[in-house]
Design an enzyme around this catalytic site. Sequence first.
Site, short mmCIF file in Angstrom:
data_model
loop_
_atom_site.label_atom_id
_atom_site.label_comp_id
_atom_site.label_asym_id
_atom_site.label_seq_id
_atom_site.Cartn_x
_atom_site.Cartn_y
_atom_site.Cartn_z
N ASP A 63 1.07 -1.02 -0.14
CA ASP A 63 0.11 0.19 0.32
C ASP A 63 1.53 1.05 0.36
OD1 ASP A 63 -1.54 2.16 0.08
OD2 ASP A 63 -2.65 1.25 2.06
N TYR A 158 -5.68 15.89 -7.53
CA TYR A 158 -5.62 15.34 -8.11
C TYR A 158 -4.60 15.73 -9.18
CZ TYR A 158 -5.33 11.57 -12.80
OH TYR A 158 -4.87 11.19 -13.62
N VAL A 191 -8.50 7.16 -20.77
CA VAL A 191 -8.09 6.12 -20.65
C VAL A 191 -8.80 4.65 -19.90
CG1 VAL A 191 -5.70 4.30 -20.59
CG2 VAL A 191 -5.77 6.80 -21.11
P1 NAP Z 1 -6.96 2.07 -12.24
O1 NAP Z 1 -7.50 1.12 -13.68
O2 NAP Z 1 -8.00 2.45 -11.00
O3 NAP Z 1 -5.40 1.88 -11.56
C1 NAP Z 1 -5.25 2.01 -10.90
C2 NAP Z 1 -3.66 1.20 -10.22
O4 NAP Z 1 -3.34 1.85 -8.93
C3 NAP Z 1 -4.59 -0.11 -9.68
O5 NAP Z 1 -3.48 -1.56 -9.91
C4 NAP Z 1 -4.52 0.17 -7.74
O6 NAP Z 1 -4.16 -1.28 -7.47
C5 NAP Z 1 -3.09 1.10 -8.09
N1 NAP Z 1 -3.85 1.51 -6.63
C6 NAP Z 1 -4.42 2.82 -6.57
N2 NAP Z 1 -4.26 3.78 -4.77
C7 NAP Z 1 -2.55 1.86 -3.92
C8 NAP Z 1 -1.93 2.18 -2.77
N3 NAP Z 1 -2.33 3.10 -2.29
N4 NAP Z 1 -1.61 1.31 -3.22
C9 NAP Z 1 -0.37 0.88 -4.61
N5 NAP Z 1 -0.98 0.70 -5.72
C10 NAP Z 1 -2.01 1.55 -5.86
O7 NAP Z 1 -6.26 2.76 -12.79
P2 NAP Z 1 -5.17 3.79 -14.18
O8 NAP Z 1 -6.07 4.70 -14.73
O9 NAP Z 1 -5.07 2.15 -14.51
O10 NAP Z 1 -4.33 5.12 -13.57
C11 NAP Z 1 -3.18 4.78 -13.21
C12 NAP Z 1 -2.01 6.03 -14.07
O11 NAP Z 1 -2.97 6.17 -14.80
C13 NAP Z 1 -2.51 6.73 -12.81
O12 NAP Z 1 -1.60 7.36 -11.80
C14 NAP Z 1 -3.59 7.41 -13.17
O13 NAP Z 1 -3.30 9.02 -12.75
C15 NAP Z 1 -2.95 7.41 -14.68
N6 NAP Z 1 -3.98 8.35 -15.57
C16 NAP Z 1 -4.77 7.49 -16.12
C17 NAP Z 1 -5.65 8.72 -16.77
C18 NAP Z 1 -7.24 7.72 -17.20
O14 NAP Z 1 -7.79 8.01 -18.02
N7 NAP Z 1 -7.66 6.10 -16.95
C19 NAP Z 1 -5.07 9.22 -17.57
C20 NAP Z 1 -4.33 10.28 -16.78
C21 NAP Z 1 -3.84 9.80 -16.41
P3 NAP Z 1 -5.10 -1.36 -5.98
O15 NAP Z 1 -6.16 -0.60 -5.94
O16 NAP Z 1 -4.84 -3.20 -6.08
O17 NAP Z 1 -4.15 -0.87 -5.02
#
Ligand code: NAP
Length: 259
Positions: A63, A158, A191
């Site tokens: 975590d 954020y 995404v």
């Molecule tokens: P996601 O599918 O919700 O995945 C988020 C990941 O972060 C999960 O594996 C989650 O795993 C992990 N996580 C969250 N809190 C955590 C903690 N306290 N400790 C360890 N792991 C943690 O989201 P995603 O969209 O793929 O996001 C990945 C990255 O891309 C993020 O930094 C996000 O800000 C960035 N991003 C996403 C988008 C978009 O549109 N999706 C756009 C721009 C940037 P657990 O919950 O199992 O811990």
Amino acid sequence: MQGLSGRVALVTGAGRGIGRAICQAYGTAGAKVAAVARSTDELESIVGDIREAGGTAEAFTADLSDPAVPETLLASVNESLGPVEVLVNNAGVGSSSDPKPLVEFDDEFWRLTLEVNLNAPYRLTKLALPAMIAAGWGRVITVASINSRVGSLHGAAYAASKHGVLGLMRTAAQETASLGVTVNCICPGPVRTLMNDKRIEYDAERLGRGLDDHESGLTPIGGRLEPEDIAPMAVYLASDAGRMVTGQAYNICGGINMA
Ligand code: NAP
């Protein structure tokens, strides 16, 4: 492009979404993948997929909202796979877990977002860099956001964390440019992941639009990106082919007009 054969790559947020796609691509490119997140079942799934395809991967349940975790995590990865050569700071708390105007913003959610999105990359990068510098080779790749460049309505924490992490990584790049280590950011647009599902549901409702209509207009190219649209850049930046690229932030955002 050369592969990542034998490179030890730690990917946070590895269990789903963008992190999962990066792990999959790294496994295919020959890296030894240390997959990090809280959800053990999701980690076991990606690790199983990589191993089934003949690759090397291990799950590390952690975590990252706990400031003590980066040090113990890096020690565990070092012990089982070796020193981290490629660090991917990808784990994140989204803007829409608790969206609120700034004047109503929840202080605990502010703290959590900054801890995971900014402080954890700070600690992991600070702790991983010495071995990279000693080896004369290393890669730090941070999944930032287009909200590293523009605000996020009702998502102050954020946008603040994502602007902050870009400044942190640009500084790390300046400090390591002549040492064989590159440090770069990827700035995705919308995404299709669990995190973004929540954001678009919130925005569609707020704007009184149907979800499909709202989604189709999110980018000039049309709709949302897929996690697999982000992973190739993470492979390139980690590879030897990316050796002359540092201190950069790449928008992958479906044509949204970004500086
Ligand atoms: P996601 O599918 O919700 O995945 C988020 C990941 O972060 C999960 O594996 C989650 O795993 C992990 N996580 C969250 N809190 C955590 C903690 N306290 N400790 C360890 N792991 C943690 O989201 P995603 O969209 O793929 O996001 C990945 C990255 O891309 C993020 O930094 C996000 O800000 C960035 N991003 C996403 C988008 C978009 O549109 N999706 C756009 C721009 C940037 P657990 O919950 O199992 O811990």
